[in-house]
Design a protein around this motif. Structure first.
Motif, PDB file in Angstrom:
ATOM      1  N   VAL A  19       9.327   2.439  -9.405  1.00 52.39           N
ATOM      2  CA  VAL A  19       8.352   1.801 -10.294  1.00 52.39           C
ATOM      3  C   VAL A  19       9.147   0.866 -11.197  1.00 52.39           C
ATOM      4  CG1 VAL A  19       6.593   2.150 -12.056  1.00 52.39           C
ATOM      5  CG2 VAL A  19       6.879   3.847 -10.231  1.00 52.39           C
ATOM      6  N   LEU A  20       8.790  -0.404 -11.168  1.00 51.26           N
ATOM      7  CA  LEU A  20       9.524  -1.425 -11.899  1.00 51.26           C
ATOM      8  C   LEU A  20       8.636  -2.045 -12.977  1.00 51.26           C
ATOM      9  CD1 LEU A  20      12.448  -2.362 -11.320  1.00 51.26           C
ATOM     10  CD2 LEU A  20      11.484  -4.244 -10.021  1.00 51.26           C
ATOM     11  N   ASP A  21       9.024  -1.827 -14.231  1.00 47.54           N
ATOM     12  CA  ASP A  21       8.344  -2.438 -15.374  1.00 47.54           C
ATOM     13  C   ASP A  21       8.961  -3.822 -15.548  1.00 47.54           C
ATOM     14  OD1 ASP A  21       7.819  -3.314 -18.080  1.00 47.54           O
ATOM     15  OD2 ASP A  21       7.315  -1.249 -18.585  1.00 47.54           O
ATOM     16  N   VAL A  22       8.174  -4.862 -15.361  1.00 45.39           N
ATOM     17  CA  VAL A  22       8.714  -6.223 -15.351  1.00 45.39           C
ATOM     18  C   VAL A  22       8.415  -6.989 -16.640  1.00 45.39           C
ATOM     19  CG1 VAL A  22       8.685  -6.277 -12.835  1.00 45.39           C
ATOM     20  CG2 VAL A  22       6.728  -7.195 -14.090  1.00 45.39           C
ATOM     21  N   ARG A  23       7.997  -6.259 -17.668  1.00 45.43           N
ATOM     22  CA  ARG A  23       7.796  -6.869 -18.981  1.00 45.43           C
ATOM     23  C   ARG A  23       9.154  -6.981 -19.677  1.00 45.43           C
ATOM     24  NH1 ARG A  23       4.629  -2.905 -22.019  1.00 45.43           N
ATOM     25  NH2 ARG A  23       6.054  -1.519 -20.932  1.00 45.43           N
ATOM     26  N   SER A  24       9.175  -7.438 -20.904  1.00 42.68           N
ATOM     27  CA  SER A  24      10.437  -7.533 -21.647  1.00 42.68           C
ATOM     28  C   SER A  24      10.987  -6.134 -21.917  1.00 42.68           C
ATOM     29  CB  SER A  24      10.221  -8.262 -22.969  1.00 42.68           C
ATOM     30  OG  SER A  24       9.480  -7.439 -23.868  1.00 42.68           O
ATOM     31  N   SER A  25      12.297  -6.045 -22.115  1.00 45.62           N
ATOM     32  CA  SER A  25      12.900  -4.739 -22.398  1.00 45.62           C
ATOM     33  C   SER A  25      12.388  -4.181 -23.732  1.00 45.62           C
ATOM     34  CB  SER A  25      14.422  -4.813 -22.374  1.00 45.62           C
ATOM     35  OG  SER A  25      14.895  -5.807 -23.247  1.00 45.62           O
ATOM     36  N   ALA A  26      12.047  -5.053 -24.688  1.00 43.32           N
ATOM     37  CA  ALA A  26      11.492  -4.585 -25.966  1.00 43.32           C
ATOM     38  C   ALA A  26      10.131  -3.918 -25.750  1.00 43.32           C
ATOM     39  CB  ALA A  26      11.361  -5.746 -26.946  1.00 43.32           C
TER      40      ALA A  26
ATOM     41  N   LEU B 170      13.075  -4.021 -15.638  1.00 44.47           N
ATOM     42  CA  LEU B 170      13.739  -5.227 -15.154  1.00 44.47           C
ATOM     43  C   LEU B 170      12.744  -6.377 -15.299  1.00 44.47           C
ATOM     44  CD1 LEU B 170      16.174  -6.630 -13.904  1.00 44.47           C
ATOM     45  CD2 LEU B 170      15.292  -5.992 -11.650  1.00 44.47           C
ATOM     46  N   PRO B 171      12.857  -7.149 -16.398  1.00 46.91           N
ATOM     47  CA  PRO B 171      11.934  -8.264 -16.608  1.00 46.91           C
ATOM     48  C   PRO B 171      11.885  -9.189 -15.392  1.00 46.91           C
ATOM     49  CG  PRO B 171      13.241  -7.876 -18.572  1.00 46.91           C
ATOM     50  CD  PRO B 171      13.829  -7.014 -17.488  1.00 46.91           C
ATOM     51  N   HIS B 172      10.693  -9.661 -15.066  1.00 50.68           N
ATOM     52  CA  HIS B 172      10.500 -10.433 -13.837  1.00 50.68           C
ATOM     53  C   HIS B 172      11.426 -11.625 -13.715  1.00 50.68           C
ATOM     54  CE1 HIS B 172       8.133 -13.684 -15.694  1.00 50.68           C
ATOM     55  NE2 HIS B 172       7.535 -12.735 -16.384  1.00 50.68           N
ATOM     56  N   GLY B 173      11.752 -12.271 -14.812  1.00 49.08           N
ATOM     57  CA  GLY B 173      12.636 -13.434 -14.767  1.00 49.08           C
ATOM     58  C   GLY B 173      14.081 -13.094 -14.455  1.00 49.08           C
TER      59      GLY B 173
ATOM     60  N   PRO C  82      -4.372  -6.662 -16.346  1.00 50.49           N
ATOM     61  CA  PRO C  82      -5.054  -7.720 -15.589  1.00 50.49           C
ATOM     62  C   PRO C  82      -4.944  -9.105 -16.214  1.00 50.49           C
ATOM     63  CG  PRO C  82      -6.481  -5.815 -15.868  1.00 50.49           C
ATOM     64  CD  PRO C  82      -5.272  -5.577 -16.718  1.00 50.49           C
ATOM     65  N   HIS C  83      -4.687  -9.162 -17.503  1.00 48.71           N
ATOM     66  CA  HIS C  83      -4.585 -10.442 -18.198  1.00 48.71           C
ATOM     67  C   HIS C  83      -3.184 -11.045 -18.092  1.00 48.71           C
ATOM     68  CE1 HIS C  83      -3.254  -7.269 -20.867  1.00 48.71           C
ATOM     69  NE2 HIS C  83      -2.506  -8.176 -21.453  1.00 48.71           N
ATOM     70  N   CYS C  84      -2.274 -10.366 -17.409  1.00 51.48           N
ATOM     71  CA  CYS C  84      -0.871 -10.768 -17.328  1.00 51.48           C
ATOM     72  C   CYS C  84      -0.496 -11.009 -15.870  1.00 51.48           C
ATOM     73  CB  CYS C  84      -0.025  -9.645 -17.920  1.00 51.48           C
ATOM     74  SG  CYS C  84       1.748  -9.869 -17.744  1.00 51.48           S
ATOM     75  N   ASN C  85       0.275 -12.052 -15.585  1.00 51.57           N
ATOM     76  CA  ASN C  85       0.678 -12.299 -14.206  1.00 51.57           C
ATOM     77  C   ASN C  85       2.154 -12.004 -13.955  1.00 51.57           C
ATOM     78  OD1 ASN C  85       1.990 -14.518 -15.289  1.00 51.57           O
ATOM     79  ND2 ASN C  85       0.754 -16.037 -14.236  1.00 51.57           N
ATOM     80  N   GLY C  86       2.784 -11.278 -14.862  1.00 55.18           N
ATOM     81  CA  GLY C  86       4.193 -10.921 -14.696  1.00 55.18           C
ATOM     82  C   GLY C  86       4.456 -10.117 -13.436  1.00 55.18           C
TER      83      GLY C  86
END
Length: 138
Positions: free
Chosen positions: A45-52, A65-68, A91-95
């Motif tokens: 399971v990969l959380d691709v939001r910011s580390s904060a 692991l942020p998507h970028g 759903p409001h985020c495309n990360g």
């Protein structure tokens, strides 16, 4: 006639192919939660939001692991056939979509967790906070 019946439904065989194919692209919160709870987890399971944002709250067991920052060098921690289930805020985020594209370009199997954090919360599942060693690949 109404908007539902104005366009006829697909033949059953076509509908079956369509819905089976959708499950190749996405996973739902309930199934991921069940796999995590039973120890039957054969995916990351990969959380691709910011580390904060990850430290503030995340799905228990998720790796940050942020998507970028999804690049080949970071992916060497896993075998080439590791399945990744990616999520972002909701759903409001495309990360998660951006992460899925990056992983697919690297030849990695990937599914999107439909609903992301919003879907997880909607199911009533709990979140973890902070970060653990080896869980943040920023």
């Amino acid at each position: 006639m109404n908007y539902i019946t104005e366009v006829p439904a697909l033949e059953s065989s076509e509908a079956l192919a369509h819905f089976e194919k959708r499950l190749r692209y996405e996973a739902d919160c309930w199934d991921v939660h069940e796999a995590l709870q039973t120890g039957n987890q054969d995916f990351v399971v990969l959380d691709v939001r910011s580390s904060a944002m990850y430290e503030e709250s995340h799905i228990p067991g998720a790796v940050s692991l942020p998507h970028g920052k999804i690049v080949e060098g970071k992916m060497k921690a896993w075998s080439k056939d590791t399945l990744f289930v990616v999520y972002c805020a909701g759903p409001h985020c495309n990360g998660a979509n951006k992460a899925a594209i990056r992983l697919a370009r690297l030849g990695r199997p990937v599914k999107e967790l439909i609903g992301g954090m919003t879907g997880w919360a909607d199911e009533g599942f709990t979140f973890a906070t902070g970060s653990a060693p080896g869980r943040v690949l920023d």
